[in-house]
Write an enzyme that holds these catalytic residues in place. Structure first.
Site, PDB file in Angstrom:
ATOM      1  CE  LYS A  23      37.083  50.434  23.031  1.00 62.31           C
ATOM      2  NZ  LYS A  23      36.920  49.275  23.928  1.00 62.31           N
ATOM      3  CG  ASN A  24      33.434  49.977  24.939  1.00 65.83           C
ATOM      4  OD1 ASN A  24      34.307  49.399  24.273  1.00 65.83           O
ATOM      5  ND2 ASN A  24      33.709  50.654  26.025  1.00 65.83           N
ATOM      6  NE  ARG A  93      38.278  41.902  29.656  1.00 65.32           N
ATOM      7  CZ  ARG A  93      38.473  40.811  30.383  1.00 65.32           C
ATOM      8  NH1 ARG A  93      39.683  40.290  30.441  1.00 65.32           N
ATOM      9  NH2 ARG A  93      37.499  40.241  31.020  1.00 65.32           N
ATOM     10  CB  CYS A 117      43.141  43.783  30.808  1.00 69.08           C
ATOM     11  SG  CYS A 117      42.761  44.983  32.064  1.00 69.08           S
ATOM     12  NE  ARG A 122      38.541  44.328  32.078  1.00 71.09           N
ATOM     13  CZ  ARG A 122      38.422  44.973  30.903  1.00 71.09           C
ATOM     14  NH1 ARG A 122      39.508  45.328  30.243  1.00 71.09           N
ATOM     15  NH2 ARG A 122      37.241  45.232  30.399  1.00 71.09           N
ATOM     16  CB  VAL A 124      34.862  35.816  31.732  1.00 69.82           C
ATOM     17  CG1 VAL A 124      35.554  36.940  30.971  1.00 69.82           C
ATOM     18  CG2 VAL A 124      35.697  34.533  31.735  1.00 69.82           C
ATOM     19  CG  LEU A 126      29.826  37.850  37.303  1.00 68.72           C
ATOM     20  CD1 LEU A 126      29.545  39.326  37.532  1.00 68.72           C
ATOM     21  CD2 LEU A 126      29.190  36.985  38.382  1.00 68.72           C
ATOM     22  CG  ASP A 307      35.732  52.878  29.978  1.00 68.29           C
ATOM     23  OD1 ASP A 307      34.871  52.412  29.212  1.00 68.29           O
ATOM     24  OD2 ASP A 307      36.425  52.177  30.731  1.00 68.29           O
ATOM     25  NE  ARG A 399      42.343  47.375  22.260  1.00 64.97           N
ATOM     26  CZ  ARG A 399      42.105  46.504  23.229  1.00 64.97           C
ATOM     27  NH1 ARG A 399      43.021  46.291  24.161  1.00 64.97           N
ATOM     28  NH2 ARG A 399      40.940  45.868  23.291  1.00 64.97           N
TER      29      ARG A 399
HETATM   30  C1  EPZ Z   1      33.178  47.048  29.552  1.00 62.96           C
HETATM   31  O1  EPZ Z   1      34.134  46.080  29.973  1.00 62.96           O
HETATM   32  C2  EPZ Z   1      33.949  48.012  28.642  1.00 62.96           C
HETATM   33  N1  EPZ Z   1      34.486  47.260  27.526  1.00 62.96           N
HETATM   34  C3  EPZ Z   1      35.090  48.654  29.420  1.00 62.96           C
HETATM   35  O2  EPZ Z   1      35.688  49.643  28.586  1.00 62.96           O
HETATM   36  C4  EPZ Z   1      34.531  49.361  30.631  1.00 62.96           C
HETATM   37  O3  EPZ Z   1      35.596  49.812  31.427  1.00 62.96           O
HETATM   38  C5  EPZ Z   1      33.678  48.395  31.479  1.00 62.96           C
HETATM   39  O4  EPZ Z   1      32.662  47.783  30.669  1.00 62.96           O
HETATM   40  C6  EPZ Z   1      32.981  49.088  32.631  1.00 62.96           C
HETATM   41  O5  EPZ Z   1      32.190  50.111  32.197  1.00 62.96           O
HETATM   42  C7  EPZ Z   1      33.685  47.027  26.463  1.00 62.96           C
HETATM   43  O6  EPZ Z   1      32.528  47.393  26.409  1.00 62.96           O
HETATM   44  C8  EPZ Z   1      34.282  46.272  25.320  1.00 62.96           C
HETATM   45  P1  EPZ Z   1      32.326  44.760  33.228  1.00 62.96           P
HETATM   46  P2  EPZ Z   1      33.657  44.731  30.701  1.00 62.96           P
HETATM   47  O7  EPZ Z   1      32.024  43.345  32.968  1.00 62.96           O
HETATM   48  O8  EPZ Z   1      32.399  44.294  30.090  1.00 62.96           O
HETATM   49  C9  EPZ Z   1      33.804  42.540  37.203  1.00 62.96           C
HETATM   50  C10 EPZ Z   1      37.398  50.747  27.400  1.00 62.96           C
HETATM   51  O9  EPZ Z   1      38.276  51.488  27.852  1.00 62.96           O
HETATM   52  N2  EPZ Z   1      33.421  41.278  36.541  1.00 62.96           N
HETATM   53  O10 EPZ Z   1      31.218  45.723  33.288  1.00 62.96           O
HETATM   54  O11 EPZ Z   1      34.786  43.811  30.712  1.00 62.96           O
HETATM   55  C11 EPZ Z   1      34.996  43.221  36.523  1.00 62.96           C
HETATM   56  O12 EPZ Z   1      36.208  42.679  36.940  1.00 62.96           O
HETATM   57  C12 EPZ Z   1      37.035  49.447  28.133  1.00 62.96           C
HETATM   58  O13 EPZ Z   1      36.747  50.976  26.366  1.00 62.96           O
HETATM   59  C13 EPZ Z   1      33.513  40.092  37.232  1.00 62.96           C
HETATM   60  O14 EPZ Z   1      33.930  40.063  38.394  1.00 62.96           O
HETATM   61  O15 EPZ Z   1      33.404  45.275  32.184  1.00 62.96           O
HETATM   62  C14 EPZ Z   1      34.789  44.672  36.945  1.00 62.96           C
HETATM   63  O16 EPZ Z   1      35.319  44.867  38.208  1.00 62.96           O
HETATM   64  C15 EPZ Z   1      38.011  49.118  29.214  1.00 62.96           C
HETATM   65  N3  EPZ Z   1      33.157  38.949  36.597  1.00 62.96           N
HETATM   66  C16 EPZ Z   1      33.268  44.792  36.974  1.00 62.96           C
HETATM   67  O17 EPZ Z   1      32.744  43.480  37.049  1.00 62.96           O
HETATM   68  C17 EPZ Z   1      32.673  38.936  35.307  1.00 62.96           C
HETATM   69  O18 EPZ Z   1      32.350  37.865  34.764  1.00 62.96           O
HETATM   70  C18 EPZ Z   1      32.676  45.479  35.737  1.00 62.96           C
HETATM   71  O19 EPZ Z   1      33.186  44.845  34.581  1.00 62.96           O
HETATM   72  C19 EPZ Z   1      32.572  40.153  34.616  1.00 62.96           C
HETATM   73  C20 EPZ Z   1      32.955  41.330  35.254  1.00 62.96           C
END
Ligand code: EPZ
Length: 422
Positions: A23-24, A93, A117, A122, A124, A126, A307, A399
């Site tokens: 999925k991801n 998201r 979420c 969460r 965005v 960055l 995850d 999902r």
């Molecule tokens: C991806 O989410 C995955 N989703 C998530 O899987 C997974 O838990 C996550 O990566 C971590 O491995 C998809 O790929 C669609 P991040 P993402 O940006 O990209 C912080 C599942 O169950 N952050 O790596 O949203 C954030 O809050 C899902 O399949 C900021 O602060 O995760 C977190 O603490 C759930 N600012 C950390 O970084 C930002 O702009 C990592 O989040 C972006 C992120």
């Protein structure tokens, strides 16, 4: 709303289960198609609620999605409605991934902020800071991001303060059509990023540093349509192997990449399971093993993934002794703890650390899924609980897991879907 009834069979899970596409990974490659005019082909697509949602997002923008269910032809020729609405982005998201491709290819777009979420904020930020570093103008108004660029993005360098999969995806895609060379430091290195890089390379851009935290992107004027075979879903594979261990069974996941789940396999070995792997399979045998408790930290790849934190917690709830799980990626991703305790687990929380004291036997009860991986954890716990477990709100599970009940049944697990009409 559908729910699951899980009735323990008293038998350990056993046999083979084939893993679907990730999925991801596919959520990123589907949006990357918009970087070029024409038809990009994506194979091994998992048939999931989230891939349907992403198809709808791309259709709203004007793309056509042909083929299916496991092969998509994403035709972007008609992409001219440069907006992703709140109604869709708020349900998934990853819809936010359209921001990078649209602003870099069309010079402007309007994309809804994803919002929070199931387990907390969460942000965005960055994603936005990275796009600004490439030269995009970003304004956030009324819950939407308005992104513009005066002609092609100039490109630029950006260092991610923390590893973010989503921000790396968005900024990397935008950098491909930038005028200059962009250097992305401390980029995420999850396998889903490598699969995106492979698609982008097939679309005609030069990227150095695949698989490292330093990506150098040599922007091009135009990309051409590409091809992507979706990588296996490491989280799905890990979830089924958690089912094997909690039931003290022996399961082989096929069509998967054992390297992608090495952190989990190492934990199972440390617990006392027997682990075997091959090129595209992994087998875990927990039958007649005295399992030991472990201390685990969820960290960015290649460490143990957040995850799989919930599914592994369900397993550790049945392992004698005291285990600990600390989540450093999402410090508040613990909604499943209260539900697992409803099933008779003994889990306490302090900050972002869960302490799990193994119990003799879980007890079946009605529980509620709060998010995708929490849903999987509750089903896995239900497999070995005494009496029936009812898991409601399983739309979360749909999902991200394809044919979940059928795959469980193949391994001997009794998971029955109850829909409101039944
Ligand atoms: C991806 O989410 C995955 N989703 C998530 O899987 C997974 O838990 C996550 O990566 C971590 O491995 C998809 O790929 C669609 P991040 P993402 O940006 O990209 C912080 C599942 O169950 N952050 O790596 O949203 C954030 O809050 C899902 O399949 C900021 O602060 O995760 C977190 O603490 C759930 N600012 C950390 O970084 C930002 O702009 C990592 O989040 C972006 C992120």
């Amino acid at each position: 709303m559908d729910s699951f009834s899980i009735v323990p069979t008293g038998k350990p899970l056993s046999g083979e289960v084939e893993i679907s596409g990730a999925k991801n990974a596919v959520l990123a490659t589907m949006t990357a198609a918009m970087l070029a005019d024409g038809v990009t082909t994506i194979t091994n697509v998992p048939y999931l609620r989230d891939t349907k949602t992403m198809s709808n997002v791309l259709r709203v923008i004007g793309c056509r999605i042909d083929g299916g269910p496991h092969e998509f032809k994403v035709d972007t020729h008609g992409a001219n409605h440069l907006e992703a609405p709140y109604e869709l982005v708020s349900t998934m998201r990853a819809s936010f991934y359209v921001l990078g491709p649209l602003v870099s290819r069309f010079g402007r777009c309007r994309v809804s902020l994803p919002g929070g979420c199931a387990w907390g904020p969460r942000p965005v930020d960055l994603h936005l800071k990275g796009l600004e570093a490439l030269g995009a103008n970003i304004e956030v108004t009324h819950g939407y991001v308005e992104a513009t660029s005066n002609g092609r993005l100039p490109g630029g360098n950006f260092r991610f303060p923390i590893s973010s999969v989503g921000a790396t995806v968005n900024v990397l895609m935008a950098a491909t059509l930038a005028k200059g060379t962009s250097v992305l430091e401390n980029a995420a290195i999850e396998p889903e990023i490598d699969s995106l890089v492979d698609l982008l390379l097939s679309m005609g851009v030069k990227i150095e540093g695949r698989g490292t935290r330093s990506l150098v992107v040599h922007g091009v004027e135009e990309m051409h349509p590409g091809f992507s075979e979706t990588i296996p879903d490491r989280i799905e594979a890990g979830s089924f192997l958690c089912g094997a261990v909690i039931s003290r069974g022996k399961v082989k996941t096929t069509k998967c990449d054992p390297i992608h789940i090495k952190s989990l396999l190492d934990i199972f070995e440390e617990m006392g399971c027997i682990v075997h792997t091959g090129k595209d399979w992994a087998e875990v045998d927990a039958s007649s093993r005295d399992l030991k408790p472990v201390h685990v930290e969820a960290v960015p790849y290649p460490g143990f993934p957040t995850d799989l934190q919930a599914p592994l917690m369900a397993v550790l709830a049945t392992v004698p002794g005291e285990s600990k799980i600390r989540d450093t990626v999402y410090i508040d991703r613990f909604k499943h703890v209260a539900e697992l305790n409803r099933l008779g687990a003994n889990i306490s929380l302090e900050g972002n650390t869960a302490t799990i004291k193994g119990v003799e036997k879980l007890q079946g009860a009605p529980v509620m899924a709060s998010d995708l991986r929490a849903a999987a954890a509750l089903v896995i716990a239900g497999l070995v609980a005494d009496g029936e477990t009812r898991v409601s709100r399983i739309y979360h599970l749909d999902r991200g897991y394809e044919n979940f009940e059928a795959k469980m049944a193949k391994l001997g697990g009794m998971v029955v879907r109850l829909s409101d009409q039944s």
